[in-house]
Write a protein that holds these residues in place. Structure first.
Motif: not given
Length: 582
Positions: A167-175, A214-229
């Motif tokens: 139904d809906s969903g979005s992916i947030t930007t990594p940090e 130097g060392p750099l860590t990319i924090k993971g992207a997050l997906f939030n959504g709504i689906y129908r089961s």
């Protein structure tokens, strides 16, 4: 004979006399995809080229291997080249519960038998707990050990089962700390089959530019959504909304520092080019005529602010007016392209041959890990005097000025006409003579008063003309129009018209052999006039393009030249020759 029987006979006679369609019944069987996945529904389509009843097709033979769902029937009619064509189309929803190779059996419809159809069913993938994975997310980077300020592509992919409604969903930007992150590809869709499971894939890509080594860590992207089961435990086929959150794993990078042996400003890229544009292809330039040169720097995988500044050196024979650099960026094939345009206006001030030095920009090739140079070769220009001293047609167009101011006042000699009276008549009639004498005196008084008023107005105009120092007694006829045009341009603060009028005045005072450069040369001793001419050129060719407000000051400097020339003329000084040579 009964009426109803007669009606039937008439109908049969007309029916037998009507033309019979010559088309042969044809039946075609197909599926909307092949192979299919276990428990993934697909459509079996049966098409006939005639108008057939709904019950003409029987799906009973499919129950042996498939779960048969709803069947829809569609009848259409069209006319092509005067011939009526009819079509009947059955669509049956089928689901295979086991993997393997199946055969869609032959069907007999209205005496016509179809051909069997081969179908492959692929087993679906399952998770560790035995359930199908309706969706998952993953991320990857293009380079795990980039250099500082080198672009890294971060790709996020969301996998959704093809039969899972979202139904809906979005992916947030990594940090990431000390890094610039920019979205370069958004919601690109495709399909993949992974271990036999069909997935809808949504891809987003980000450009990450680390600003520190130097060392750099990319924090993971997050997906939030709504689906129908599916509502498995219910009695209806309705589905219920479910919320899901998925997150990619953190990705570590090791950012390398700038090499110690790199010369100049740090620029890391996969490709850097430098080129130039001219508003004219000529290599021979008349003195005083402006020409525009633009140096363009283009680099892949960098931000516009990372492009280096140009510190160019110019020959002394050229007056240089640089404009503000213009920067731009775009995304091509998932790669960020940055470009800077450095524009400068050049005005030759002396004749001769000059060489524009080579432009060399060092950059670090991230592929070969070596220092390279983007070069623009040197260019030789020939500076010549304007042919015939005439203004080039390529010069900047300006508004034409054709009106001229009225000439200044001249000395006037006015004589009054003598009276034409009959003296004998006056002596014979003294009273009549007195009346006429009174009339003559009154007329003379009125005429004298009018003449005095007219003379005062002329004297005021002459005084104003003397203050403007543009008089017919001191300015040759050939130079008046250009000076009047210059005065109007200065009053209106019109820099283009003022430049054109100055060139016209110089040509008039030098018999058509002059240019703006010659004007500067003739009056180089006058520092005030030189300052105003510099201000005029800056308003036309500098990067700021500020409004020109020095018109009054320029006209004052020109007027002062004429004042000095007038004083020199009274003292028989040769200065008049330098202002308007004969």
């Amino acid at each position: 004979m009964p009426t109803w029987l007669l009606s039937i006979l008439i109908f049969l006679s007309f029916w037998l006399a009507s033309p019979v369609a010559a088309n042969t019944l044809e039946i075609e069987v197909s599926v909307d995809r092949n192979p299919v996945i276990v428990n993934e529904s697909f459509n079996l389509i049966v098409t006939a080229n005639e108008d057939l009843p709904r019950w003409a097709f029987n799906s009973q033979a499919l129950l042996r291997d498939f779960i048969v769902g709803a069947t829809s029937v569609e009848s259409t009619r069209s006319i092509q080249q005067g011939v009526s064509q009819q079509t009947t189309r059955w669509s049956v929803r089928l689901t295979a519960s086991r993997a393997g190779k199946y055969t869609i059996p032959a069907f007999t419809i209205e005496g016509v038998t179809t051909q069997p159809l081969q179908l492959e069913v692929i087993a679906a993938t399952t998770s560790k707990d035995g359930e199908q994975r309706p969706f998952f997310i993953q991320a990857e980077v293009s380079n795990e050990s980039p250099y500082v300020q080198q672009q890294v592509t971060y790709k996020v992919q969301l996998f959704l089962q093809a039969n899972t409604p979202l139904d809906s969903g979005s992916i947030t930007t990594p940090e990431a700390e000390h890094a610039d992150i920019e979205l370069i590809t958004q919601n690109r869709e495709s399909q993949e089959i992974i271990n036999g499971q069909r997935y809808r894939v949504i891809t987003q890509e980000y450009a990450i530019t680390p600003q520190r080594s130097g060392p750099l860590t990319i924090k993971g992207a997050l997906f939030n959504g709504i689906y129908r089961s599916a509502n498995v435990g219910g009695f209806t086929g309705f589905t219920r909304p479910e919320q899901v959150s998925l997150r990619t794993s953190d990705l570590p990078l090791q950012v390398q520092p700038k090499p110690d042996n790199f010369p100049g400003s740090w620029l890391v890229s996969e490709q850097v080019t430098v080129e130039e544009e001219w508003d004219s292809e000529r290599l021979v330039l008349p003195v005083g005529e402006p020409i525009t040169r633009t140096v363009i720097i283009t680099a892949e995988g960098v931000r516009p602010e990372q492009l280096p500044e140009l510190n160019l050196t110019w020959p002394s024979e050229l007056r240089v007016y640089p404009e503000r650099p213009q920067q731009a960026s775009s995304i091509t094939g998932g790669m960020r392209i940055a470009q800077a345009r450095h524009t400068v206006v050049l005005i030759p001030s002396q004749t001769g041959t000059v060489t524009l030095p080579e432009v060399s920009i060092p950059w670090f090739n991230s592929r070969s890990k070596s220092v390279e140079y983007a070069r623009l070769p040197s260019r030789e220009l020939s500076l010549i005097s304007p042919p015939g001293g005439l203004q080039s047609p390529l010069a900047q167009p300006i508004e034409s000025i054709t009106t001229t101011e009225p000439d200044s006042v001249k000395t006037l000699a006015t004589e009054l006409p003598a009276s034409n009276l009959n003296t004998s008549e006056l002596s014979a009639n003294p009273s009549r003579m007195s009346e006429r004498l009174l009339i003559v005196v009154s007329l003379l008084w009125l005429a004298t008063t009018a003449w005095v008023i007219w003379l005062v107005q002329k004297l005021r105009k002459a005084q104003a003309a003397n203050q403007s120092v543009v008089t017919q007694e001191r300015v040759p006829i050939k130079a008046r129009e250009a000076l009047n045009a210059l005065k109007r341009a200065c009053n209106n603060n019109n820099n283009k018209a003022a430049m054109n009028a100055l060139e016209g005045w110089q040509q008039a005072r030098s018999d058509g052999l002059g240019s703006f450069k010659d004007l500067r040369s003739d009056f180089a001793y006058d520092t005030e006039l030189m300052a105003q001419l510099d201000a005029l050129e800056r308003s036309l060719y500098s990067a700021e393009k500020a409004p020109w407000r020095e018109g009054k000051a320029l006209w004052t400097a020109i007027a002062r030249l004429h004042t000095q020339a007038s004083s020199a003329a009274k003292a028989s000084s040769p200065l008049v020759k330098s202002l308007y040579p004969s």
